[in-house]
Design a protein around this motif. Structure first.
Motif: not given
Length: 796
Positions: A57-67, A80-91
């Motif tokens: 989110s806008d706090d610039h932290q990439i998190y991973k949640w595990s089931d 700090d100047d990179f505010i994310p708008t979209d995310l997509d994985w290529l598996l």
């Protein structure tokens, strides 16, 4: 059907189960103090595997949640100047890879027009300034070959996997709110204002544009299963469209704007998100269930992402909450058995006749299951469990099958499609067939249930690289076609296929619907096919292809007989003799019944066809309809070869469709006496006369069998019978009767040594033909035999 959900936060997940008043079950929660919303909305969420979710989110932290651990950890920090708008994985190696090689890649877009590509270790591989304004959407293509970016500067660009610019597809002054790929990666779907646009990537293709909503279009999704489009807008509605812009469904107005929509990759589900509410719908639009998150409030659902196996969904909200959902209460019914998923790891199996009830618990999460023919097949994350209704406590377990997307059960075998291959098993757990064809491994990630059909003794697979080609595998033990399938080519691209589930070894048929919604049928096991040249080699056609229906949306074969049901826009049809009667339009007309469905409503689907009962589903309701029970019984007696019993049934019922069915089947089986009576009762006088002529021939002779094949419309088969029995003059006469002059000349030349008068006969008949037409010879093959005209002009 319901959707269990749990609310997750960045560093903790515990607590109790909450139950709402709606039909959807909500689970999870933290203590009220930790439920305070964050300052940053969560609009970037995607699965990196079936157990791990990445979000930022806008706090610039990439998190991973595990089931597995039910906890989240920080993976990386963005600038700090990179505010994310979209995310997509290529598996790579999963659904979206197309069988490619390399490591998994994460695409993150920002509001300053940049996007970055990260590897599995969260190391930045590429950072590219792509747009002059915020990037609203960034998505990897389904085949894994590239990615698209769409921005508020009105530009859509296509990039290679490594981040090299390939093309600028759209340039406009109007901001683009959302963009998605077509399932086959050949078109781009995007929204501008209240309009939806589809842009094919082929050269010189035109842009298709239509007004979709009264307000802004906020979200889009393109179904991999049904090739339809869902949209959500500021007018509080979500709508479903076909690829040409025709509206298939429009919802009632909700209380708030529809912020997100997402089709399930494996099943016909559509998830819709709005303010404090999730709604699980069918792909037709009607709702399975919905839930409201009133206490605590989670805000608007900005993003929805299904896991690769299609069983879980991750949701990001405007208050920064991560919500994980799991579909439960999926239900299958087959005769006396009903199976229902009650939780992530359990299925309730009920016998409706004696009232017994068993709860089956599994050590792993249930991904998929199939029910039919007295067996329940359950796929968990790494195993297959096979249950027999008579021995429910002793299942057969097969290890090593992960990410099972499709399970099809049939009378002798069941089919499993996972992330590596297609597998056909017996109910004893023995692997019967692992079908392969050119390019099959690369196509596995993109196959779905519409591309596969398991029949009684035949497996049909649509080629995904060329969707006009159909591969047919013979499942009879020892058959060569288990390893070298026959392939047939249709005139148009195929959208759905279905192989018959009953009949005898020689009566196996496959039907398919093309993109023009026309229904065709062909024999699946006729080995007297012809060979034609395909784009990459020779393909063999098992038999003739016949058109038997138009404007067909979906079809299904009966479980125990070769009766076919199909759905049109406002009616449904039942073909009581689609296979044997396909060559004769008169028989198809006599054995087809079309019934209006105005009382059912719109968008009906075929749920099941078992014995003599067809179950339709419309707006969530199951609508059972009986087919002609006499035709059902007639087909069973004909499969057993009880000819006199079949004749008694027709005499008792005195229905034209019964007589026509009996006539077609008995003609195919060379039962001429019964066939004559059946055609006579069906008022087919021309065929009665032809049968009387056939009865004058020597019984079971080559001539009679050839005439019988000719009556069934099998010209190639009739000619093959005559040539195999060295009836060369009769074979030439057959070609002459069909006015196939070139074939007649070819046979005469080839067998002139055996019968010298053959060539003379052909030339004589050709001369009579030209004389009747008052024309000179024009065929190059015959010109070589024409007498040469004398040249009167000579030099002194």
């Amino acid at each position: 059907m319901k959707l269990k959900t749990r609310i997750c936060k960045k560093n903790s997940l515990n607590a109790q189960e909450l139950r709402g008043n709606s039909a959807l079950q909500k689970t999870g929660a933290e203590d009220p103090q930790s439920q305070q919303p964050t300052n940053y909305p969560l609009s970037c969420v995607d699965w990196s595997s079936n157990e791990d979710i990445y979000f930022v989110s806008d706090d610039h932290q990439i998190y991973k949640w595990s089931d597995v651990s039910r906890d989240s950890v920080e993976v990386a920090k963005l600038p700090d100047d990179f505010i994310p708008t979209d995310l997509d994985w290529l598996l790579l190696g999963g659904r979206s890879s197309g069988g490619g090689k390399g490591s998994d890649s994460l695409l993150i877009c920002s509001n300053d027009g940049r996007f970055v590509i990260l590897n599995k270790s969260a190391r930045v591989e590429r950072s590219i300034a792509a747009h002059t304004a915020a990037i609203s959407s960034g998505r990897w293509s389904p085949d894994g070959a590239g990615l698209l970016t769409a921005g508020e500067d009105g530009v859509v660009k296509i990039w290679s996997r490594s981040g090299m610019l390939r093309s600028t597809v759209i340039q406009s002054d109007e901001p683009i709110r959302c963009a998605r790929w077509a399932p086959n990666s050949t078109s781009i779907l995007f929204s501008q204002g209240s309009y939806i646009n589809v842009k094919p990537l082929a050269a010189n293709s035109k842009l298709l544009r239509w007004r979709a909503h009264d307000g802004l279009v906020l979200s889009l999704s393109w179904s991999m299963q049904s090739n339809i489009i869902a949209s959500g807008g500021e007018d509080f509605r979500f709508k479903i469209w076909d690829t040409q812009g025709a509206n298939l469904y429009s919802s009632a107005a909700e209380e708030y704007a529809i912020n997100s929509v997402a089709f399930n990759p494996d099943k016909d589900f559509l998830l819709v998100g709005t303010f404090n509410m999730l709604r699980l719908c069918s792909s037709s639009g009607w709702s399975y269930s919905s839930t409201r998150f009133a206490a605590p409030s989670v805000g608007s659902f900005y993003t929805l992402s299904w896991s690769a196996d299609g069983t879980q969904v991750a949701c990001g909200t405007s208050t920064g909450q991560l919500i994980v959902g799991y579909v439960v209460e999926q239900q299958l019914i087959s005769r006396n058995l009903k199976a229902t998923t009650t939780s992530r790891k359990s299925i309730a199996l009920q016998d409706l006749t004696n009232g017994t009830h068993d709860v089956l618990d599994f050590p792993q999460r249930v991904i998929n299951f199939g029910l039919g023919y007295g067996h329940l097949v359950v796929a968990t994350t790494h195993q297959l469990h096979i249950y027999n209704e008579k021995y429910i406590n002793t299942p057969i377990i097969i290890d090593g099958r992960s990410d099972v997307r499709v399970i099809q059960v049939c009378k002798k075998y069941f089919l499993v499609l996972d992330n590596t291959s297609i597998w056909v098993y017996t109910y004893t757990g023995r692997l019967h067939l692992n079908p392969r064809y050119p390019g099959s491994q690369a196509q596995i990630p993109l196959l779905n249930w519409r591309c596969l059909s398991l029949g009684l003794d035949v497996l049909a697979i649509r080629d995904n690289s060329d969707t006009t080609i159909l591969h047919l595998f013979d499942l009879i033990p020892g058959a060569s076609r288990q390893y070298e399938p026959h392939s047939l080519r249709a005139k148009q691209q195929l959208s759905e296929i279905a192989t018959c589930r009953a009949g005898t070894v020689d009566d196996q048929f496959v039907v398919f619907i093309d993109t023009n919604r026309e229904l065709y049928i062909t024999e699946a096991r006729n080995l007297n096919g012809t060979t034609e040249r395909a784009g990459n080699g020779a393909t063999s056609s098992p038999g003739e292809i016949y058109k038997i229906g138009t404007q067909v949306i979906a079809v299904k074969w009966a479980s125990e007989t070769n009766i076919l049901v199909g759905v049109h826009d406002s009616c449904y049809s039942i073909w009581y003799c689609p296979g044997e009667g396909a060559a004769d339009p008169t028989i198809i007309a006599l054995t087809t019944v079309t019934i209006d469905t105005a009382e059912f409503g719109k968008h009906i689907a075929i749920e099941s066809f078992e014995d003599a009962i067809v179950s339709f589903r419309c707006a969530g309701a199951l609508l059972p309809v009986n087919v002609n029970i006499y035709c059902e019984v007639l087909h069973r007696t004909l499969m057993d070869g009880q000819w006199q019993q079949a004749l008694k049934i027709c005499r008792m019922a005195q229905a034209a469709c019964l007589w026509a069915t009996l006539a077609a089947v008995t003609t195919r089986k060379n039962q001429l006496q019964l066939s004559e009576e059946a055609y006579s009762a069906a008022l087919q006088i021309d065929k009665v006369s032809y049968l009387q002529y056939m009865k004058t021939l020597t019984p079971a002779s080559a001539e009679q069998m050839a005439e019988n094949s000719l009556m069934l419309g099998r010209l190639v088969e009739a000619e093959t019978i005559l040539l195999h029995n060295r009836k060369f003059s009769q074979a030439v006469a057959l070609s002459l009767r069909m006015h196939n002059w070139r074939r007649a000349l070819e046979i005469a030349q080839k067998h002139q040594a055996e019968e010298q008068e053959l060539l003379e006969t052909v030339l004589k008949e050709r001369s009579k033909y030209l004389k009747a037409l008052q024309r000179k010879e024009w065929d190059e093959l015959y010109l070589t035999f024409a007498p040469k005209e004398k040249d009167d002009s000579s030099s002194d």
